[in-house]
Structures are given as C-alpha cells and as structure tokens.
Write an enzyme that holds these catalytic residues in place. Structure first.
Site, mmCIF file in Angstrom:
data_model
loop_
_atom_site.group_PDB
_atom_site.id
_atom_site.type_symbol
_atom_site.label_atom_id
_atom_site.label_comp_id
_atom_site.label_asym_id
_atom_site.label_seq_id
_atom_site.Cartn_x
_atom_site.Cartn_y
_atom_site.Cartn_z
ATOM 1 N N LYS A 1 0.853 -1.189 0.000
ATOM 2 C CA LYS A 1 0.000 0.000 0.000
ATOM 3 C C LYS A 1 0.880 1.227 0.000
ATOM 4 O O LYS A 1 1.932 1.240 0.655
ATOM 5 C CB LYS A 1 -0.925 0.011 1.226
ATOM 6 C CG LYS A 1 -1.772 1.288 1.311
ATOM 7 C CD LYS A 1 -2.891 1.177 2.329
ATOM 8 C CE LYS A 1 -2.459 1.439 3.749
ATOM 9 N NZ LYS A 1 -1.861 2.779 3.990
ATOM 10 N N GLU B 1 -9.275 7.620 3.921
ATOM 11 C CA GLU B 1 -9.095 7.891 5.356
ATOM 12 C C GLU B 1 -9.586 9.291 5.710
ATOM 13 O O GLU B 1 -9.325 10.259 4.994
ATOM 14 C CB GLU B 1 -7.611 7.736 5.757
ATOM 15 C CG GLU B 1 -7.419 8.040 7.246
ATOM 16 C CD GLU B 1 -6.099 7.593 7.844
ATOM 17 O OE1 GLU B 1 -5.292 6.947 7.147
ATOM 18 O OE2 GLU B 1 -5.868 7.910 9.032
HETATM 19 O O1 KIV Z 1 -0.825 2.570 8.687
HETATM 20 C C1 KIV Z 1 -2.012 2.236 8.842
HETATM 21 O O2 KIV Z 1 -2.394 1.597 9.827
HETATM 22 C C2 KIV Z 1 -2.954 2.638 7.808
HETATM 23 C C3 KIV Z 1 -4.404 2.478 8.103
HETATM 24 C C4 KIV Z 1 -4.806 3.536 9.048
HETATM 25 C C5 KIV Z 1 -5.234 2.464 6.878
HETATM 26 O O3 KIV Z 1 -2.564 3.095 6.788
#
Ligand code: KIV
Length: 272
Positions: free
Chosen positions: A120, A189
C-alpha cells in the site's frame, strides 16, 4: 481415523478483493505481529501491516520515521502467523515517492522478504505513474487517499478531508487516477461521508474506509485502537470493541501484588 485429505486453506487473492466491489463489505484490520494476526486471520479478508506500527508499537510521534526494515520485520511476522487473509504491507515514507524505479525496487524487496500479497502507498493523482509502473510489473498496489498520515506535516496535522465542498473534485480525481493506474483497492481515510459515498460510486475498485463512513465497500481499523490498547483517546471514528488496556493493567497489577506477597508461584506452578 479419517484418511480423507483435508483441503488446504487458500489465501484470499488480490482479484478476489477487487471483485468484491459493491458486494459484501470487505473486513480488514491492521496487525503487526504473528499471534494477533493469527486471530485476525480468522475473520478478516485482508490484514494491513500498516506503518501506523511506528506510533502504535514503537512510540513514534508520526509515521514519517518508520524505516523499511521495520515494515519488513513486522510483515514477515504477520505472514508467518496467517494462512487465509491477504496480507498487505505499507510502503513507508521516503521509499517510493522519488521515482517509479525506486518504488519498484523497494516494493519488490518488501514482497520478496515478507511473502506478502500486495503493498500500500499513500497519495492520489501524484502517484498515478508509480502505481501503473508497479502494477504493470507484477506488484499489486492498494492506494490510500484523503487523510494521508505520511503528509501530515504538509497538511498541518491529521485533519478530516472534504469539509469544504470545493475540495471534492481533487479527492475524486485522486480516486479516479489511482483506479485507472491499476490499484486494486483504495483506502479512504478521514473523509466526510458524502464525499466517500460519491467516490465509492465513481470508481470501479473497492473503497476501504477508515473514518469515511459505512458508504465504503469495506472498513479497516487499527487493531490496537479497537481493542482499547491506545493509551491516548482514539479518534471519533474508532469504535472500541474491547478494553484490553484495562485488562492488561489489572493482570500486571495482580501479578506484582502476588509476587510481593509470595502468593505466586504457588503449589501448582512449582516442580517438586
Ligand atoms: O498505517 C495504517 O495503519 C494505515 C491504516 C490507518 C489504513 O494506513
């Protein structure tokens, strides 16, 4: 004893998550270590090894200081502890923004070392070229738009996005660009509900909300927040499902008291 072969547990795949668009809500939580991940694995569709681990596990002020090695170490633990859920590992700040080549090198390193199924990264339209570069070369990417904690210094803190309607087109563009570039899902978010709802209807990939309402195709929370393990007050969007902080406090208090009074160890804990 049965001689029937037991069917192996198959991990949920990236296409399976992508195909859940508009279907049953996608369930996700963060996890950073093997044993909690094994519990989450029974219920979640994907588990995110989020860079929030810098703040949650290592007491950092923000996610900006999280190094790649730390993500890899926790990513390995989560993959080891799980069998079913897709494991997604966050790319930390400074490991992907400079160029698509740099992003590919670091994403490939994360995938090879941890065995995770996807990475991600934060950013919308500005990351379109990089997302395309990675996905065309075999790296599944989950995007993350709206409140992007790695940019908190530029944003001036952790601020809910979309409060002014004039800003909506920028967020909508972010979502469209990452979807067109090949992201298989996008985290929304800290975003007002009507904007999250519009984006969810506009893009062909699942939206995963955190502080972005039930209008999204799925939800994610930081595990420690929903377990009541966050020492500070969690944000408004967190529902606390357990009070583990208070339970740990009580268990440690009892242990300390019993050691001091010599009630522990007692007969049943002693080798005769
Ligand atoms: O780093 C994380 O935990 C995240 C979530 C808040 C989506 O990116």
């Amino acid at each position: 004893m049965s001689t029937e072969p037991t069917s192996p547990v198959r991990r949920i795949t990236v296409p399976q998550i992508r195909d859940r668009k508009g279907g049953d809500p996608i369930v996700s939580l963060t996890s950073y270590h093997a044993h909690t991940a094994a519990i989450v694995d029974r219920y979640a569709d994907f588990i995110l090894v989020g860079d929030s681990l810098g703040m949650v596990m290592h007491g950092m002020e923000s996610t900006v200081g999280v190094p790649l090695d730390l993500m890899i170490m926790h990513g390995k633990a989560v993959v080891r502890g799980t069998r079913r859920a897709l494991v997604v590992v966050d790319m930390p700040f400074g490991t992907y923004e400079e160029s698509p080549n740099m992003a590919f090198r670091n994403a490939a390193h994360i995938m090879k070392e941890t065995g995770c199924g996807a990475v991600k990264l934060e950013g919308g339209a500005r990351m379109g070229e990089t997302i395309r570069f990675l996905t065309e070369r075999g790296i599944p990417v989950m995007a993350h738009i709206g409140l992007t904690p790695q940019s908190s210094h530029v944003m001036g803190g952790f601020k809910t996005q979309g409060r002014q309607e004039e800003s909506w087109p920028l967020h909508e563009k972010d979502a469209q660009v990452v979807a067109e570039a090949g992201a298989f899902a996008v985290v929304l978010e800290g975003m007002v509900e009507p904007l999250a709802a519009r984006i969810t209807t506009q893009v062909p990939i699942p939206t995963i909300g955190i502080g972005a309402s039930a209008a999204c195709d799925g939800q994610i929370l930081v595990l420690e927040d929903m377990l009541g393990l966050n020492p500070s007050r969690p944000p408004k969007f967190v529902k606390v499902y357990g009070q583990l902080g208070a339970m740990i406090d009580e268990a440690v208090r009892s242990y300390a008291e019993e050691v001091r009074s010599r009630a522990f160890p007692s007969e049943s804990q002693v080798y005769r």
